[in-house]
Design a protein around this motif. Structure first.
Motif, PDB file in Angstrom:
ATOM      1  N   LEU A  74       0.823  -1.199   0.000  1.00 19.45           N
ATOM      2  CA  LEU A  74       0.000   0.000   0.000  1.00 19.45           C
ATOM      3  C   LEU A  74       0.859   1.251   0.000  1.00 19.45           C
ATOM      4  O   LEU A  74       0.556   2.239  -0.652  1.00 19.45           O
ATOM      5  CB  LEU A  74      -0.918  -0.002   1.230  1.00 19.45           C
ATOM      6  CG  LEU A  74      -2.115  -0.946   1.114  1.00 19.45           C
ATOM      7  CD1 LEU A  74      -2.769  -1.116   2.467  1.00 19.45           C
ATOM      8  CD2 LEU A  74      -3.114  -0.401   0.121  1.00 19.45           C
ATOM      9  N   ALA A  75       1.943   1.219   0.746  1.00 20.16           N
ATOM     10  CA  ALA A  75       2.839   2.371   0.756  1.00 20.16           C
ATOM     11  C   ALA A  75       3.368   2.644  -0.636  1.00 20.16           C
ATOM     12  O   ALA A  75       3.439   3.778  -1.088  1.00 20.16           O
ATOM     13  CB  ALA A  75       3.999   2.116   1.720  1.00 20.16           C
ATOM     14  N   ALA A  76       3.747   1.602  -1.337  1.00 22.03           N
ATOM     15  CA  ALA A  76       4.252   1.779  -2.688  1.00 22.03           C
ATOM     16  C   ALA A  76       3.194   2.382  -3.596  1.00 22.03           C
ATOM     17  O   ALA A  76       3.488   3.165  -4.482  1.00 22.03           O
ATOM     18  CB  ALA A  76       4.712   0.437  -3.244  1.00 22.03           C
ATOM     19  N   ALA A  77       1.955   2.019  -3.404  1.00 20.93           N
ATOM     20  CA  ALA A  77       0.884   2.546  -4.248  1.00 20.93           C
ATOM     21  C   ALA A  77       0.818   4.045  -4.174  1.00 20.93           C
ATOM     22  O   ALA A  77       0.520   4.718  -5.159  1.00 20.93           O
ATOM     23  CB  ALA A  77      -0.457   1.976  -3.800  1.00 20.93           C
ATOM     24  N   ALA A  78       1.087   4.607  -3.021  1.00 16.97           N
ATOM     25  CA  ALA A  78       0.900   6.030  -2.841  1.00 16.97           C
ATOM     26  C   ALA A  78       2.081   6.860  -3.273  1.00 16.97           C
ATOM     27  O   ALA A  78       2.087   8.060  -3.100  1.00 16.97           O
ATOM     28  CB  ALA A  78       0.600   6.313  -1.368  1.00 16.97           C
ATOM     29  N   LEU A  94       0.397  12.034   6.039  1.00 13.12           N
ATOM     30  CA  LEU A  94      -0.966  11.532   5.885  1.00 13.12           C
ATOM     31  C   LEU A  94      -1.457  11.101   7.261  1.00 13.12           C
ATOM     32  O   LEU A  94      -1.007  10.093   7.814  1.00 13.12           O
ATOM     33  CB  LEU A  94      -0.993  10.359   4.903  1.00 13.12           C
ATOM     34  CG  LEU A  94      -0.629  10.722   3.455  1.00 13.12           C
ATOM     35  CD1 LEU A  94      -0.262   9.485   2.660  1.00 13.12           C
ATOM     36  CD2 LEU A  94      -1.776  11.467   2.789  1.00 13.12           C
ATOM     37  N   ASP A  95      -2.371  11.870   7.824  1.00 12.59           N
ATOM     38  CA  ASP A  95      -2.806  11.663   9.204  1.00 12.59           C
ATOM     39  C   ASP A  95      -3.363  10.258   9.411  1.00 12.59           C
ATOM     40  O   ASP A  95      -4.126   9.735   8.606  1.00 12.59           O
ATOM     41  CB  ASP A  95      -3.882  12.694   9.580  1.00 12.59           C
ATOM     42  CG  ASP A  95      -3.332  14.109   9.659  1.00 12.59           C
ATOM     43  OD1 ASP A  95      -2.095  14.239   9.785  1.00 12.59           O
ATOM     44  OD2 ASP A  95      -4.124  15.068   9.582  1.00 12.59           O
ATOM     45  N   GLY A  96      -2.972   9.683  10.517  1.00 14.00           N
ATOM     46  CA  GLY A  96      -3.437   8.353  10.879  1.00 14.00           C
ATOM     47  C   GLY A  96      -2.521   7.266  10.371  1.00 14.00           C
ATOM     48  O   GLY A  96      -2.126   6.373  11.137  1.00 14.00           O
ATOM     49  N   TYR A  97      -2.153   7.330   9.107  1.00 10.99           N
ATOM     50  CA  TYR A  97      -1.296   6.300   8.537  1.00 10.99           C
ATOM     51  C   TYR A  97       0.127   6.363   9.092  1.00 10.99           C
ATOM     52  O   TYR A  97       0.866   5.380   9.017  1.00 10.99           O
ATOM     53  CB  TYR A  97      -1.276   6.422   7.010  1.00 10.99           C
ATOM     54  CG  TYR A  97      -2.625   6.148   6.395  1.00 10.99           C
ATOM     55  CD1 TYR A  97      -3.108   4.857   6.283  1.00 10.99           C
ATOM     56  CD2 TYR A  97      -3.439   7.200   5.960  1.00 10.99           C
ATOM     57  CE1 TYR A  97      -4.360   4.606   5.743  1.00 10.99           C
ATOM     58  CE2 TYR A  97      -4.690   6.957   5.422  1.00 10.99           C
ATOM     59  CZ  TYR A  97      -5.156   5.658   5.315  1.00 10.99           C
ATOM     60  OH  TYR A  97      -6.398   5.416   4.786  1.00 10.99           O
ATOM     61  N   ASP A  98       0.501   7.507   9.649  1.00 12.61           N
ATOM     62  CA  ASP A  98       1.830   7.613  10.264  1.00 12.61           C
ATOM     63  C   ASP A  98       1.931   6.795  11.544  1.00 12.61           C
ATOM     64  O   ASP A  98       3.035   6.558  12.036  1.00 12.61           O
ATOM     65  CB  ASP A  98       2.174   9.081  10.549  1.00 12.61           C
ATOM     66  CG  ASP A  98       1.158   9.745  11.473  1.00 12.61           C
ATOM     67  OD1 ASP A  98      -0.042   9.421  11.357  1.00 12.61           O
ATOM     68  OD2 ASP A  98       1.568  10.564  12.306  1.00 12.61           O
ATOM     69  N   ARG A  99       0.823   6.327  12.088  1.00 10.00           N
ATOM     70  CA  ARG A  99       0.847   5.554  13.334  1.00 10.00           C
ATOM     71  C   ARG A  99       1.005   4.058  13.101  1.00 10.00           C
ATOM     72  O   ARG A  99       1.302   3.334  14.040  1.00 10.00           O
ATOM     73  CB  ARG A  99      -0.439   5.821  14.127  1.00 10.00           C
ATOM     74  CG  ARG A  99      -0.607   7.275  14.563  1.00 10.00           C
ATOM     75  CD  ARG A  99      -1.672   7.407  15.619  1.00 10.00           C
ATOM     76  NE  ARG A  99      -2.997   7.045  15.136  1.00 10.00           N
ATOM     77  CZ  ARG A  99      -3.851   7.910  14.571  1.00 10.00           C
ATOM     78  NH1 ARG A  99      -3.502   9.183  14.417  1.00 10.00           N
ATOM     79  NH2 ARG A  99      -5.045   7.508  14.159  1.00 10.00           N
ATOM     80  N   LEU A 115       0.487   2.006   9.248  1.00  3.12           N
ATOM     81  CA  LEU A 115       0.791   1.594   7.889  1.00  3.12           C
ATOM     82  C   LEU A 115       2.054   2.236   7.328  1.00  3.12           C
ATOM     83  O   LEU A 115       2.883   1.572   6.705  1.00  3.12           O
ATOM     84  CB  LEU A 115      -0.411   1.915   6.989  1.00  3.12           C
ATOM     85  CG  LEU A 115      -0.287   1.614   5.502  1.00  3.12           C
ATOM     86  CD1 LEU A 115      -0.051   0.140   5.274  1.00  3.12           C
ATOM     87  CD2 LEU A 115      -1.519   2.079   4.772  1.00  3.12           C
ATOM     88  N   LEU A 116       2.223   3.547   7.538  1.00  3.40           N
ATOM     89  CA  LEU A 116       3.369   4.279   7.005  1.00  3.40           C
ATOM     90  C   LEU A 116       4.273   4.795   8.108  1.00  3.40           C
ATOM     91  O   LEU A 116       4.896   5.848   7.988  1.00  3.40           O
ATOM     92  CB  LEU A 116       2.876   5.454   6.140  1.00  3.40           C
ATOM     93  CG  LEU A 116       1.934   5.082   4.999  1.00  3.40           C
ATOM     94  CD1 LEU A 116       1.472   6.338   4.265  1.00  3.40           C
ATOM     95  CD2 LEU A 116       2.591   4.114   4.041  1.00  3.40           C
ATOM     96  N   ALA A 117       4.350   4.054   9.205  1.00  2.92           N
ATOM     97  CA  ALA A 117       5.127   4.520  10.352  1.00  2.92           C
ATOM     98  C   ALA A 117       6.606   4.702  10.017  1.00  2.92           C
ATOM     99  O   ALA A 117       7.243   5.644  10.496  1.00  2.92           O
ATOM    100  CB  ALA A 117       4.972   3.542  11.520  1.00  2.92           C
ATOM    101  N   TYR A 118       7.165   3.815   9.191  1.00  2.70           N
ATOM    102  CA  TYR A 118       8.594   3.887   8.896  1.00  2.70           C
ATOM    103  C   TYR A 118       8.969   5.209   8.228  1.00  2.70           C
ATOM    104  O   TYR A 118      10.047   5.754   8.470  1.00  2.70           O
ATOM    105  CB  TYR A 118       9.000   2.715   8.002  1.00  2.70           C
ATOM    106  CG  TYR A 118      10.495   2.602   7.808  1.00  2.70           C
ATOM    107  CD1 TYR A 118      11.279   1.930   8.734  1.00  2.70           C
ATOM    108  CD2 TYR A 118      11.122   3.184   6.706  1.00  2.70           C
ATOM    109  CE1 TYR A 118      12.656   1.830   8.568  1.00  2.70           C
ATOM    110  CE2 TYR A 118      12.486   3.089   6.522  1.00  2.70           C
ATOM    111  CZ  TYR A 118      13.249   2.411   7.469  1.00  2.70           C
ATOM    112  OH  TYR A 118      14.611   2.329   7.300  1.00  2.70           O
ATOM    113  N   SER A 119       8.079   5.729   7.381  1.00  2.49           N
ATOM    114  CA  SER A 119       8.357   6.990   6.684  1.00  2.49           C
ATOM    115  C   SER A 119       7.625   8.162   7.318  1.00  2.49           C
ATOM    116  O   SER A 119       7.462   9.207   6.681  1.00  2.49           O
ATOM    117  CB  SER A 119       7.963   6.871   5.210  1.00  2.49           C
ATOM    118  OG  SER A 119       6.576   6.595   5.080  1.00  2.49           O
TER     119      SER A 119
END
Length: 392
Positions: free
Chosen positions: A14-18, A232-237, A239-243
């Motif tokens: 999913l991260a790659a998709a964005a 991107l709010d929420g996803y930083d916690r 799904l996308l925590a690493y970035s």
């Protein structure tokens, strides 16, 4: 705790998709070309500006395009399937997306040209079911919309040389659901909560040069910096925590050449390198790990008469995905390495022109190895292009 974990597999996909223009993809998650005329020539464009979308390919190119405006529509149609992780776990995904693009060019003086180009795309997948039979898991799907607005200026110190500068003003909208990650219990799986549709903006720089050493030859170079995107709010916690919840648009650089051996025939070629590996989300050791990607683009145009022109092209890249990462690519099966293109232009009158284009990324299969053994992804992509150009 889940909070700042680094979820692998589906999360990385999913991260790659964005990252950018996801499903409009033959080059990782980027479209094959900007502007219908250039897209119909395999994307070759760095030394061959053809319309008001030129700043998206090389900001110096706007100096060699007459004052004009362009409005295009890209229609993406893709089909992907996956044999995913478990025997008999067959998933199907079909997507149709619309993406506008266009531009405006104005020669404010004999040496200075101003322009604005816009490139846009839609990305997404919806398998209509959960990726794996995990209690509480939602439908595996993701949606991304990205638009780049490119204000540019070109300076023409001599009649055969132009230097260009531009900005990338990027906007993205992202939503994901049905993401499954390893649970704290050994061998367990845990669905992540969704965070709805979130948006972010970012800025990058562009520069380019275009030189005509002879009447029938053009040489170009294009540089595009990374567009650093907001969180991107929420996803930083999760799904996308690493970035830190950020999905940057990758930097790239390339060179191009165009040759007009006769008044009717034009040939063009580009070599492009897309720096996927420099993006933070791709550096997650448990994640997608896309590599920097070289791309070769070849195209030809034949002017039948003063009103009709036909075009054709071919594009080939070196896959940014290793077969051992097939599992992480489920929601963005951007595995196509070849594209065949064709196009047609009809000059209605001295000011108006209608353009048509088609791109086929033929059926491609990625068979997983190592940790991805047992998973295979298959993808076929078509693009239908329609546009209008008006010269002042």
């Amino acid at each position: 705790m889940l909070g700042r974990s680094r979820p692998p597999h589906l999360a990385a996909a999913l991260a790659a998709a964005a990252l950018h223009t996801g499903v409009l993809a033959v080059n990782g998650a980027l479209p094959g070309g900007n502007g219908i005329k250039n897209a119909s020539m395999g994307g070759a464009s760095i030394a061959l500006p053809l319309d008001a979308v030129a700043a998206a390919n090389n900001p110096a190119g706007i100096a060699f395009v007459p004052s004009s405006t362009t409005l295009d529509l890209q229609v993406f149609n893709g089909h992907s399937s996956a044999d995913y992780v478990l025997p008999g776990n067959r998933l199907e995904n079909r997507q149709t997306q619309l993406a506008p693009e266009g531009g405006f060019i104005w020669h404010s003086a004999s040496e200075v040209t101003l322009g604005m180009s816009m490139s846009g795309a839609g990305a997404g997948s919806d398998y209509g079911q959960s990726a794996l039979p995990v209690p509480g898991a939602g439908t595996a799907k993701t949606t991304l919309r990205v638009a780049e607005f490119i204000p540019a200026m070109a300076w023409r110190p001599t009649v055969d040389l132009a230097l260009g500068l531009g900005l990338t003003l990027a906007w993205e909208q992202f939503e994901a659901d049905g993401v499954i990650v390893p649970a704290p219990v050994p061998g367990g799986l845990l669905p992540l909560p969704g965070h709805g549709r979130q948006s972010a903006t970012g800025v990058g720089l562009r520069a380019g040069a275009l030189w005509k050493p002879a009447v029938d030859w053009s040489l170009g170079v294009n540089l595009k910096s990374r567009a650093h995107m907001g969180r991107l709010d929420g996803y930083d916690r999760d799904l996308l925590a690493y970035s830190d919840g950020r999905l940057d648009v990758p930097a790239q650089y390339g060179v191009g050449v165009a040759w007009q051996p006769t008044q009717r025939l034009t040939l063009a070629a580009d070599w492009l390198r897309i720096l996927w590996g420099e993006i933070k989300v791709m550096q997650d050791p448990n994640g997608f790990a896309w590599r920097n990607q070289p791309v070769l683009r070849l195209g030809a145009a034949w002017m039948l008469d003063e009103r009709w022109t036909v075009r054709a092209g071919y594009s080939r890249n070196h896959s940014q995905i290793d077969a051992s990462r097939a599992v992480q690519n489920l929601l963005v099966p951007s595995i196509n390495e070849r594209a065949y293109t064709a196009g047609l232009s009809w000059r209605v009158d001295p000011h108006s022109e209608v353009n048509l284009g088609y791109e086929l990324n033929p059926r491609t299969t990625l068979t997983g190895t190592g940790p991805s053994t047992g998973t295979s992804l298959t993808s076929t992509v078509q693009m239908f292009l329609l546009g209008y150009n008006y010269t002042f």
